[in-house]
Design an enzyme around this catalytic site. Structure first.
Site, PDB file in Angstrom:
ATOM      1  N   GLY A  28       0.815  -1.224  -0.191  1.00 50.69           N
ATOM      2  CA  GLY A  28      -0.117   0.055   0.190  1.00 50.69           C
ATOM      3  C   GLY A  28       0.929   1.112   0.004  1.00 50.69           C
ATOM      4  N   ASP A  85       7.900   5.984   8.876  1.00 45.60           N
ATOM      5  CA  ASP A  85       7.280   5.292   9.903  1.00 45.60           C
ATOM      6  C   ASP A  85       5.998   6.029  10.256  1.00 45.60           C
ATOM      7  OD1 ASP A  85       7.402   2.936  11.519  1.00 45.60           O
ATOM      8  OD2 ASP A  85       7.328   4.161  13.208  1.00 45.60           O
ATOM      9  N   LYS A 194      -6.483  10.600  -2.244  1.00 46.15           N
ATOM     10  CA  LYS A 194      -5.626  10.251  -1.104  1.00 46.15           C
ATOM     11  C   LYS A 194      -4.236  10.613  -1.059  1.00 46.15           C
ATOM     12  CE  LYS A 194      -4.359   6.799   2.485  1.00 46.15           C
ATOM     13  NZ  LYS A 194      -4.012   5.497   2.858  1.00 46.15           N
TER      14      LYS A 194
HETATM   15  P1  IMP Z   1       4.815   0.895   9.911  1.00 46.44           P
HETATM   16  O1  IMP Z   1       5.238   0.117   8.696  1.00 46.44           O
HETATM   17  O2  IMP Z   1       5.436   0.506  11.023  1.00 46.44           O
HETATM   18  O3  IMP Z   1       4.840   2.279   9.400  1.00 46.44           O
HETATM   19  O4  IMP Z   1       3.530   0.868   9.917  1.00 46.44           O
HETATM   20  C1  IMP Z   1       2.360   1.793   9.532  1.00 46.44           C
HETATM   21  C2  IMP Z   1       0.963   0.991  10.209  1.00 46.44           C
HETATM   22  O5  IMP Z   1       0.121   2.124  10.367  1.00 46.44           O
HETATM   23  C3  IMP Z   1       0.610   0.268   8.841  1.00 46.44           C
HETATM   24  O6  IMP Z   1       0.584  -1.021   9.030  1.00 46.44           O
HETATM   25  C4  IMP Z   1      -0.979   0.551   9.085  1.00 46.44           C
HETATM   26  O7  IMP Z   1      -1.696  -0.401  10.181  1.00 46.44           O
HETATM   27  C5  IMP Z   1      -1.193   2.127   9.556  1.00 46.44           C
HETATM   28  N1  IMP Z   1      -0.897   3.087   8.584  1.00 46.44           N
HETATM   29  C6  IMP Z   1      -0.224   4.051   8.313  1.00 46.44           C
HETATM   30  N2  IMP Z   1      -0.664   4.971   7.356  1.00 46.44           N
HETATM   31  C7  IMP Z   1      -1.683   4.354   6.850  1.00 46.44           C
HETATM   32  C8  IMP Z   1      -2.819   4.859   5.823  1.00 46.44           C
HETATM   33  O8  IMP Z   1      -2.239   5.747   4.954  1.00 46.44           O
HETATM   34  N3  IMP Z   1      -3.896   3.864   5.827  1.00 46.44           N
HETATM   35  C9  IMP Z   1      -4.059   2.945   6.665  1.00 46.44           C
HETATM   36  N4  IMP Z   1      -3.173   2.609   7.508  1.00 46.44           N
HETATM   37  C10 IMP Z   1      -2.049   3.368   7.761  1.00 46.44           C
END
Ligand code: IMP
Length: 215
Positions: A28, A85, A194
């Site tokens: 995503g 992050d 978005k």
């Molecule tokens: P990271 O990989 O540790 O940064 O995890 C970020 C997590 O935050 C993702 O797995 C989602 O659960 C949530 N997240 C961050 N950005 C989004 C977004 O744009 N849409 C939906 N969930 C998000």
């Protein structure tokens, strides 16, 4: 490649940033970043395509995790690296799931999936009238693994948590994240919409502006 060295510090390479490895394997995020930086003439290469495994995210702050991920990718590829992050911060939950957004359900003994995370969120907010939340994103760009001057940018996207899902675009918490100003959940927005307004877009615009200043 030219370098700027001061004292005994590590070099802050002045190489052009036209090829950057993205320190994430989240499909995503990859889609969103590719759309966002393509316009700035930066070729983004997913770290997975270069055989770089996902880095640990051991820190309690977004910025530390972003920097750790960027350094890890730069070290293993020799390329400049961009990491984000990000997470969802819910006011009445005092900022949770926050930095643990990706593992929110797992930390309560559930599985590591968007569906399980969303189920935990809905349950945590059951009967709660204050639904305010924001997505938060920190970006870290390192020119090389020991870059002493990483570029850091941040973005917040404010909304409210729904108790039933809406829409099928996006990922993660998007079906439950409602934007009053757009009268839609993040998952109801066309990807281009978005990408123009999200926490990642806000942070990336800030980062690209800094890069332009430096050029
Ligand atoms: P990271 O990989 O540790 O940064 O995890 C970020 C997590 O935050 C993702 O797995 C989602 O659960 C949530 N997240 C961050 N950005 C989004 C977004 O744009 N849409 C939906 N969930 C998000």
């Amino acid at each position: 490649m030219s370098e700027v060295r001061e004292g005994n510090g590590a070099a802050r390479s002045a190489s052009p940033l036209n090829k950057v490895v993205l320190a994430s394997n989240n499909a995503g995020k990859l889609r969103e970043f590719a759309a966002l930086v393509g316009a700035a003439g930066i070729e983004l290469i997913a770290q997975g395509d270069l055989g770089v495994p996902e880095a640990e995210e051991p820190h309690p702050t977004f910025v530390e995790n972003a920097l750790t991920k960027a350094r890890h990718a730069a070290k293993l590829t020799g390329l400049p690296a961009l990491a984000d992050d990000s997470g969802l911060c819910v006011r009445v939950l005092r900022g949770a799931p926050g930095v643990y957004s990706a593992r929110y359900a797992q930390l309560a003994g559930g599985e590591k999936s968007d569906a399980a995370n969303n189920a935990r969120l809905v349950s945590a907010l059951q009967g709660e009238s204050d639904r305010r939340a924001y997505y938060y994103c920190v970006l870290a760009l390192v020119r090389h693994a020991d870059d002493p001057e990483p570029l850091i940018a941040e973005g917040r996207w404010h909304g409210e948590i729904l108790d039933a899902p809406r829409g099928s675009h996006g990922f993660g918490y998007d079906p439950y994240f409602f934007l009053p100003s757009l009268n839609a959940s993040a998952a109801e927005l066309e990807p281009a919409v978005k990408n123009a307004s999200s926490h990642r877009a806000i942070a990336l615009r800030q980062l690209l502006a800094r890069l332009t200043e430096e050029a």
